[in-house]
Structure formats: C-alpha cells, structure tokens
Design a protein around this motif. Sequence first.
Motif, short mmCIF file in Angstrom:
data_model
loop_
_atom_site.label_atom_id
_atom_site.label_comp_id
_atom_site.label_asym_id
_atom_site.label_seq_id
_atom_site.Cartn_x
_atom_site.Cartn_y
_atom_site.Cartn_z
N SER A 12 0.82 -1.22 0.00
CA SER A 12 0.00 0.00 0.00
C SER A 12 0.85 1.26 0.00
CB SER A 12 -1.00 0.00 1.16
OG SER A 12 -0.36 0.23 2.37
N GLU A 33 11.55 2.80 5.08
CA GLU A 33 11.35 1.35 5.04
C GLU A 33 12.45 0.68 5.87
OE1 GLU A 33 9.12 -1.14 3.93
OE2 GLU A 33 10.65 -2.27 5.01
N SER A 40 8.08 -7.24 0.80
CA SER A 40 6.93 -7.94 1.41
C SER A 40 6.04 -8.63 0.37
CB SER A 40 6.10 -6.98 2.25
OG SER A 40 5.59 -5.96 1.42
N GLY A 45 1.32 -15.19 -2.77
CA GLY A 45 0.83 -16.16 -3.76
C GLY A 45 1.87 -17.21 -4.09
N ASN A 50 -0.68 -13.23 -5.87
CA ASN A 50 -2.13 -13.24 -6.11
C ASN A 50 -2.65 -11.84 -5.72
OD1 ASN A 50 -4.88 -14.97 -4.41
ND2 ASN A 50 -4.86 -13.78 -6.30
N ILE A 134 10.79 3.68 11.75
CA ILE A 134 10.24 4.85 12.45
C ILE A 134 9.42 4.32 13.64
CG2 ILE A 134 8.67 6.85 12.25
CD1 ILE A 134 11.13 7.20 10.48
N GLY A 150 2.52 0.46 7.56
CA GLY A 150 3.51 -0.49 8.10
C GLY A 150 3.09 -1.95 8.10
N GLU A 326 -2.66 -3.14 5.78
CA GLU A 326 -2.94 -4.13 6.83
C GLU A 326 -2.78 -3.62 8.26
OE1 GLU A 326 -1.03 -7.98 5.90
OE2 GLU A 326 -1.49 -8.44 8.00
N LEU A 339 -4.17 -8.03 -0.63
CA LEU A 339 -3.44 -7.10 -1.50
C LEU A 339 -4.40 -6.11 -2.15
CD1 LEU A 339 -0.65 -9.34 -3.08
CD2 LEU A 339 -0.34 -7.36 -1.59
#
Length: 358
Positions: A12, A33, A40, A45, A50, A134, A150, A326, A339
Amino acid sequence: MTKIAIVGGGASGSLCAIELLKNSPDVKVTIFEKNKILASILPTGGGRCNLSNFIVDNVELAKNYPRGEKFLYSVFKRFDVPQTLEYFKKLGIKTHKDASGKVYPASNSSKEVQEKLLGELRKYKNFKCIKKEITSAQELVEFDYIIVAGGSKGAYELALDFGHTITPLKSALCGYITEEKYPSGVSITIGDEPLLFTHKGISGPYVFKLSSLWAYKEYPFTLNVPLFNVCTLKDEIQKNSKKEFGTILGNFIPKSLVKEILEEEIYHKKCAEISNKIINEIKELKFTVLEPDKVGETVKAGGVDLKEINNNFQSKICNRLYFTGEILDVDGLCGGFNLQFAWSSGVLAARDILKRIS
Ligand SMILES: Cc1cc2nc3c(=O)[nH]c(=O)nc-3n(C[C@H](O)[C@H](O)[C@H](O)COP(=O)(O)OP(=O)(O)OC[C@H]3O[C@@H](n4cnc5c(N)ncnc54)[C@H](O)[C@@H]3O)c2cc1C
C-alpha cells in the motif's frame, strides 16, 4: 513543495507513493522502510503474487473480509477491482485470472510486480526511500502529511504514539497447532478445500479460512473435521459387500490415514460386516486446537481502529495523518483480498491528499 512521509514501503505504501508522484510535481515523497522496499510482496501467492480477486460486485467483494466488510463498501466504490487491474496495466503489469477468480500478473511472478513498481518510483526525482525504522511521531515532525503503511509487522507502536487505538491483534490465515497428529504431508479435501496434516497439527486452505473466521475464538477448542460423505460411503459399502473395508475407505481418504484411524481388525473386515456404529465412529476427525501456528501466519486480524479514521483513510485524531493497508483493522480471506485492500487504500489516501493540496 509538500513534504510527504510514507512509513512502510510495502504494497500500500508503494502504490500510495506512485499515485502521489504521478499526479503532482509539487510533492516530495519519502518512504521510510526498515527492510527492503517491496520485499513484502515477494512471497505472496507462493511467489506468483495473487494480487486481487476478480469480483466486480463490490458488496460481494467486501463479503470476503471478516474484519472491515461495511467500511469497504465505500472504498471499493471508489477504487474497485477493474480499476486496480487497469492501474496495473498502465504500470506495465498485465494480469490474468484463474478459474476461481484469483488474479495474478501474467508473468506469474511477484518479482516482476516488485520490479515494475520500483521502476515507476525511480522515475521521479522528488522520490526517495530511506532505510529506517520509524517508531515515534517525533521523527516525522518536518513532514506536511504522513501515511503509516507499516503492514502487520512493526508500526503499531507508531500508531499508538499518534494517539490511536489498536484493536486486539490475532493471527489469521494460519495453520493450527493441535494435540492430535496425523501423517505429516498427507492431505484430505473437505468440500473443495484441502486440509493438510503437518508435524505441528493442521494447515492448508480449509484451516486458513477457519483461522480467519474464528480469529477471536478462545483456545483451546475442539474442531470436528468431516472425513467423507457418509451416504456415498454407505453406497460403496453396499456395492462392494465382499471387499475389505479398509480398501474401500482408501477410495475416500488417503491410505496412510485409513491405517491410522482403523484398527487392524476393522480394516480387514468385509464391507458387509461394517455397522453404522463403526461408520459414525470414524466419520470425523476430532482435533483439540491448542493455538494458532504463528510461524505460518499470513495476516493479522485487528489493527488501527476503523472508528478513528474516515473513509479517505485520514486519521480523525491527527489532521495530516493517514493509515493504509494491513495496519488497519481490516483483513480478508485467502485469494488476493488482502493485496486488493492494500492497493485500494494506498491509492485513495493519496487521492485525498492530492485533493487537499491542489
Ligand atoms: C507469505 C505471505 C503470502 C501472502 N500472499 C498473499 C497473496 O497472495 N495475496 C494477498 O492478497 N495477500 C497475501 N498476503 C498478505 C499481503 O502480503 C499483505 O496483506 C499486504 O502486503 C499488506 O500490505 P501493506 O502495505 O499493508 O503491508 P506490507 O506489504 O507488509 O508492507 C509494510 C512495510 O512496512 C515496513 N515497516 C513496518 N513497520 C515499519 C516501521 N516502523 N518503519 C519503517 N518501515 C516499517 C515493513 O518492513 C514492510 O515492508 C501474504 C502474506 C504473507 C506473509
């Protein structure tokens, strides 16, 4: 120049950055990051990524999210599956769907998705990625807007520091550790969903789905797994009355499991001698589920409370703060739903910021 910080360069966070950079020359976007950007998505998948599920009815699509269903109606209304696939196409990622509707890149390669998204980000001079974890709001004071993306592994502390509430975090889409063990590597199918026996207990799509739907269930609990269709087995027994029962049962479940659940004497009995009582005794496997297998956990149920953000992913507590993906209290079943939410939330948060600064 509007200075925008994105914490987390996963699915995201990266799409959010792309949407910002593509649509405004007046933004300076920095991704923080702690690991490698977009790493990630590599295992997703099984390496094929996927990335979505081809459901065009948004109410139907939202039903695949045990947490967040109602919140998602308005989200998918503004950035749905066809729009996502079109977006990917414009980024040079063609997609295809399998018979069940799961969408993958045409290359079947997560690596390709990573490379294409990274390639897009690198086109912009006003983008930078800093390798840093962070942990406090204080570290981001110089930025005009902050997006916390995150995922499920790390930024909850930061959300708390901004004054947000984290709903209880539980493992979802994972296997179970059970008291009873059956031959590891062997699988059975319930309905059309496989269940796999592991050295710790049980796993596979059937269990993944349960672990998501029952993410907040108290452990330990008992799980009864149907092994076969009783009527169909009885028909077979009648048709093969002179044959050994163990052999006939082996047509329904793996032979190694037949040997495990049948006493030697019953195994060798003729089908005609098999009573309803015997069938009832073996028709289900009973498991005492001790705990989720956290090692294989795919997503986390729980996260930043949806009551504290609006439908543009903006915090109701801090004016220039957003949460996407997430880290929020949204999680979907297996099949590309997680996703899809990461992409939709990333793009919509970016669009809201663009609207505010234009
Ligand atoms: C093995 C596996 C397979 C999966 N397969 C699929 C699949 O096929 N389809 C599907 O839909 N979903 C799948 N998922 C779930 C999906 O990957 C996630 O839901 C999705 O990546 C979430 O996107 P995100 O951007 O919110 O978080 P992520 O993609 O996890 O990105 C978060 C990023 O933030 C970084 N980060 C975290 N905290 C900090 C911090 N404090 N400071 C700096 N950086 C930080 C992390 O290192 C990470 O790179 C899978 C998950 C796993 C584990």
